[in-house]
Design an enzyme around this catalytic site. Sequence first.
Site, PDB file in Angstrom:
ATOM      1  N   LYS A   1      12.486   2.375   5.392  1.00 48.44           N
ATOM      2  CA  LYS A   1      12.571   3.813   5.112  1.00 48.44           C
ATOM      3  C   LYS A   1      13.928   4.168   4.510  1.00 48.44           C
ATOM      4  CE  LYS A   1       8.601   4.816   7.710  1.00 48.44           C
ATOM      5  NZ  LYS A   1       8.091   3.524   8.069  1.00 48.44           N
TER       6      LYS A   1
ATOM      7  N   ARG B   1       0.874  -1.184   0.000  1.00 53.50           N
ATOM      8  CA  ARG B   1       0.000   0.000   0.000  1.00 53.50           C
ATOM      9  C   ARG B   1       0.896   1.213   0.000  1.00 53.50           C
ATOM     10  NH1 ARG B   1      -2.672   0.565   5.135  1.00 53.50           N
ATOM     11  NH2 ARG B   1      -1.224   2.276   5.393  1.00 53.50           N
TER      12      ARG B   1
ATOM     13  N   GLU C   1       5.073   6.892   2.383  1.00 49.60           N
ATOM     14  CA  GLU C   1       5.876   5.663   2.430  1.00 49.60           C
ATOM     15  C   GLU C   1       5.149   4.598   1.643  1.00 49.60           C
ATOM     16  OE1 GLU C   1       5.944   3.228   5.900  1.00 49.60           O
ATOM     17  OE2 GLU C   1       3.882   3.651   6.423  1.00 49.60           O
TER      18      GLU C   1
ATOM     19  N   SER D   1      -2.733  -2.797   6.099  1.00 49.46           N
ATOM     20  CA  SER D   1      -4.066  -3.168   6.584  1.00 49.46           C
ATOM     21  C   SER D   1      -5.167  -2.219   6.120  1.00 49.46           C
ATOM     22  CB  SER D   1      -4.040  -3.263   8.107  1.00 49.46           C
ATOM     23  OG  SER D   1      -3.574  -2.062   8.650  1.00 49.46           O
TER      24      SER D   1
ATOM     25  N   ASN E   1       4.160   0.548   2.132  1.00 47.61           N
ATOM     26  CA  ASN E   1       4.120  -0.557   3.105  1.00 47.61           C
ATOM     27  C   ASN E   1       4.160  -1.867   2.353  1.00 47.61           C
ATOM     28  OD1 ASN E   1       3.249   1.060   5.670  1.00 47.61           O
ATOM     29  ND2 ASN E   1       1.903   1.754   4.042  1.00 47.61           N
TER      30      ASN E   1
ATOM     31  N   LYS F   1      12.781   9.920  10.698  1.00 50.67           N
ATOM     32  CA  LYS F   1      12.144   8.598  10.727  1.00 50.67           C
ATOM     33  C   LYS F   1      13.141   7.482  11.013  1.00 50.67           C
ATOM     34  CE  LYS F   1       8.482   9.625   7.403  1.00 50.67           C
ATOM     35  NZ  LYS F   1       7.633   9.022   6.355  1.00 50.67           N
TER      36      LYS F   1
ATOM     37  N   ARG G   1      -7.442   7.758   5.037  1.00 46.45           N
ATOM     38  CA  ARG G   1      -7.424   7.900   6.497  1.00 46.45           C
ATOM     39  C   ARG G   1      -7.295   9.376   6.834  1.00 46.45           C
ATOM     40  NH1 ARG G   1      -2.365   4.494   7.945  1.00 46.45           N
ATOM     41  NH2 ARG G   1      -1.740   5.505   6.023  1.00 46.45           N
TER      42      ARG G   1
ATOM     43  N   GLU H   1       7.731   0.597  11.700  1.00 51.58           N
ATOM     44  CA  GLU H   1       6.424   0.655  11.063  1.00 51.58           C
ATOM     45  C   GLU H   1       5.343   0.748  12.135  1.00 51.58           C
ATOM     46  OE1 GLU H   1       6.135   0.632   7.760  1.00 51.58           O
ATOM     47  OE2 GLU H   1       8.277   0.368   7.492  1.00 51.58           O
ATOM     48  N   GLY H   2       4.149   1.090  11.678  1.00 56.68           N
ATOM     49  CA  GLY H   2       3.002   0.980  12.569  1.00 56.68           C
ATOM     50  C   GLY H   2       2.570   2.273  13.236  1.00 56.68           C
TER      51      GLY H   2
HETATM   52  P1  ADP Z   1       4.775   4.238   9.728  1.00 58.00           P
HETATM   53  O1  ADP Z   1       5.570   3.164   9.090  1.00 58.00           O
HETATM   54  O2  ADP Z   1       4.951   4.318  11.192  1.00 58.00           O
HETATM   55  O3  ADP Z   1       3.350   4.223   9.275  1.00 58.00           O
HETATM   56  P2  ADP Z   1       4.983   6.675   8.161  1.00 58.00           P
HETATM   57  O4  ADP Z   1       6.148   7.079   7.367  1.00 58.00           O
HETATM   58  O5  ADP Z   1       3.785   6.245   7.404  1.00 58.00           O
HETATM   59  O6  ADP Z   1       5.469   5.558   9.182  1.00 58.00           O
HETATM   60  O7  ADP Z   1       4.599   7.858   9.132  1.00 58.00           O
HETATM   61  C1  ADP Z   1       3.545   7.757  10.054  1.00 58.00           C
HETATM   62  C2  ADP Z   1       2.629   8.956   9.948  1.00 58.00           C
HETATM   63  O8  ADP Z   1       3.383  10.161  10.143  1.00 58.00           O
HETATM   64  C3  ADP Z   1       1.981   9.116   8.593  1.00 58.00           C
HETATM   65  O9  ADP Z   1       0.784   8.380   8.520  1.00 58.00           O
HETATM   66  C4  ADP Z   1       1.758  10.613   8.512  1.00 58.00           C
HETATM   67  O10 ADP Z   1       0.585  10.975   9.210  1.00 58.00           O
HETATM   68  C5  ADP Z   1       2.952  11.182   9.278  1.00 58.00           C
HETATM   69  N1  ADP Z   1       4.046  11.509   8.348  1.00 58.00           N
HETATM   70  C6  ADP Z   1       5.017  10.678   7.930  1.00 58.00           C
HETATM   71  N2  ADP Z   1       5.856  11.281   7.070  1.00 58.00           N
HETATM   72  C7  ADP Z   1       5.406  12.532   6.934  1.00 58.00           C
HETATM   73  C8  ADP Z   1       5.836  13.658   6.155  1.00 58.00           C
HETATM   74  N3  ADP Z   1       6.929  13.600   5.384  1.00 58.00           N
HETATM   75  N4  ADP Z   1       5.129  14.810   6.277  1.00 58.00           N
HETATM   76  C9  ADP Z   1       4.045  14.880   7.073  1.00 58.00           C
HETATM   77  N5  ADP Z   1       3.580  13.857   7.802  1.00 58.00           N
HETATM   78  C10 ADP Z   1       4.244  12.687   7.748  1.00 58.00           C
HETATM   79 MG    MG Z   2       2.553   4.687   7.471  1.00 64.65          MG
END
Ligand code: ADP
Ligand code: MG
Length: 474
Positions: free
Chosen positions: A305, A125, A144, A151, A146, A364, A450, A368-369
């Site tokens: 990442k 996803r 990102e 899910s 996944n 980051k 979401r 994940e999660g």
């Molecule tokens: P995870 O693997 O924990 O889901 P993500 O990279 O998806 O990691 O980051 C988690 C959440 O943080 C995202 O769903 C988003 O809401 C926020 N986020 C992540 N990267 C960014 C970004 N570059 N700018 C703004 N919000 C972000």
């Molecule tokens: Mg995410």
Amino acid sequence: MAAPWEDVLRDIPAIQEAAVVAVDAALLQGVLMRTEGQPNASDVVNFAPFTLLPSAVPSALFEQAYAVQQDFNMLVDAISQNKEFLEHTLASTIKVDNFTARLFRIYTQVLEEGLAQSVFLGINRSDYMFDSGVDGTPALKQIEINTIAASFGGLTSRTAAVHGQVLKVLGKPQEASRLLPNNPSRGLALGIAKAWELYGSPGAVVMFLVEEVQRNIFDQRCVENELWNRNIRVIRKRFRDVFEKGSLDEARRLYMDGQEVAVVYYREGYVPSNYDEQKWEARLLLERSRAVKCPDIATQLAGTKKVQQELSCPGTLERLLPGHAEAVTRIRATFAGLYSLDMGAEGDKVAAMAIADPDHFVLKPQREGGGNNLYGDELRQVLEKVRDSPERTSYILMDKIKPRPAMNYLLRAHSPLQVSECISELGIFGVYVRRGSELVLNEAVGHLLRTKAVEHADGGVAAGVAVLDTPYLV
Ligand code: ADP
Ligand code: MG
């Protein structure tokens, strides 16, 4: 994006009436989650949190996200087969990040032994936000991708019906009829069924590898039911069960309780807390087997990442996808600024840039999660602490995406109804199946929207921050 519902947002009696209907509709449609108190029983369940109203999504960006999904499927698949790339990209990370190192160790171990698996199944996803640029024109930017345990493909297939009813209650039948049908779980099941078929043992089962705590079981059941409808047998097991009862025969066929397993679909195994020594042993057993793992360990590593950051370096995409110039252009158009914190002058500069201006970036780790990223003051403090040590290479830095907020109501069990300023994240589900070197299936199979209140920097639905939504194309 202007909310298309401005006229009803402040009509509190109408909103209250619609919210009551919405919750019952969600329960009827099966937008469900087990409760925090009883996460492993279905005697009492809640509705999964969702927005009262669908959120506006620019149709051009929605189409762009769908159009690039097959490219991303192809890219992930290519990375998973490129040992040199994974080795080179993750070299600095695995020196300091134990979890990635452990996954990488299993990866090298199974390669050294020689892969028994010949059919490969990817379910991913790709998540995006709509960045409002300097002139306010929104642009699609990837957050990102996944590659393991992506899910909500099940529950999201049921939210459009809920939002359609809400719009009707609010006197907007025309708008209700414009909501798109969406059923990722059917597409995910299609991929699993294809992999099962190519595995070629009609008596074998599909094993869902699930967590100890199973609050989100209904989301998984949507996919399971699609498989049962195709007369494919599904079993649900945990790493613990695999450790106790899993075995391989001389051809490395995987057996659970005497049943042959054709496909292992992981909804577990993506964070360190999912593992102890026995569970790592179980993971290794699964990876060594002939069964189709979704994902195999290489594909899980492709979703880190650090890999995402490396993909943004000039020339990397071209090297990974030779002869696919148009796909490369489409993929690159979705990238936000990503920066390496590897040791050296370049990494020093990146660290200094982020410390000087933390609100423009996200830091980051390889996790994940949801709930792991660092923002603002916290970002600065952590980076100041690790800036001169190799520990900083366990992180990557990313430009912060700034979507324009819209007002909505977030419905959660036991929470008061209140209007919030919200931003949304769009995910597109992709599925592919490869036999040997031949890609036999490559599709985009649905979407997930979401939405969360702007005061939360991080977090997904499972983390209790975001809620399920339905796109309303504008
Ligand atoms: P995870 O693997 O924990 O889901 P993500 O990279 O998806 O990691 O980051 C988690 C959440 O943080 C995202 O769903 C988003 O809401 C926020 N986020 C992540 N990267 C960014 C970004 N570059 N700018 C703004 N919000 C972000
Ligand atoms: Mg995410």
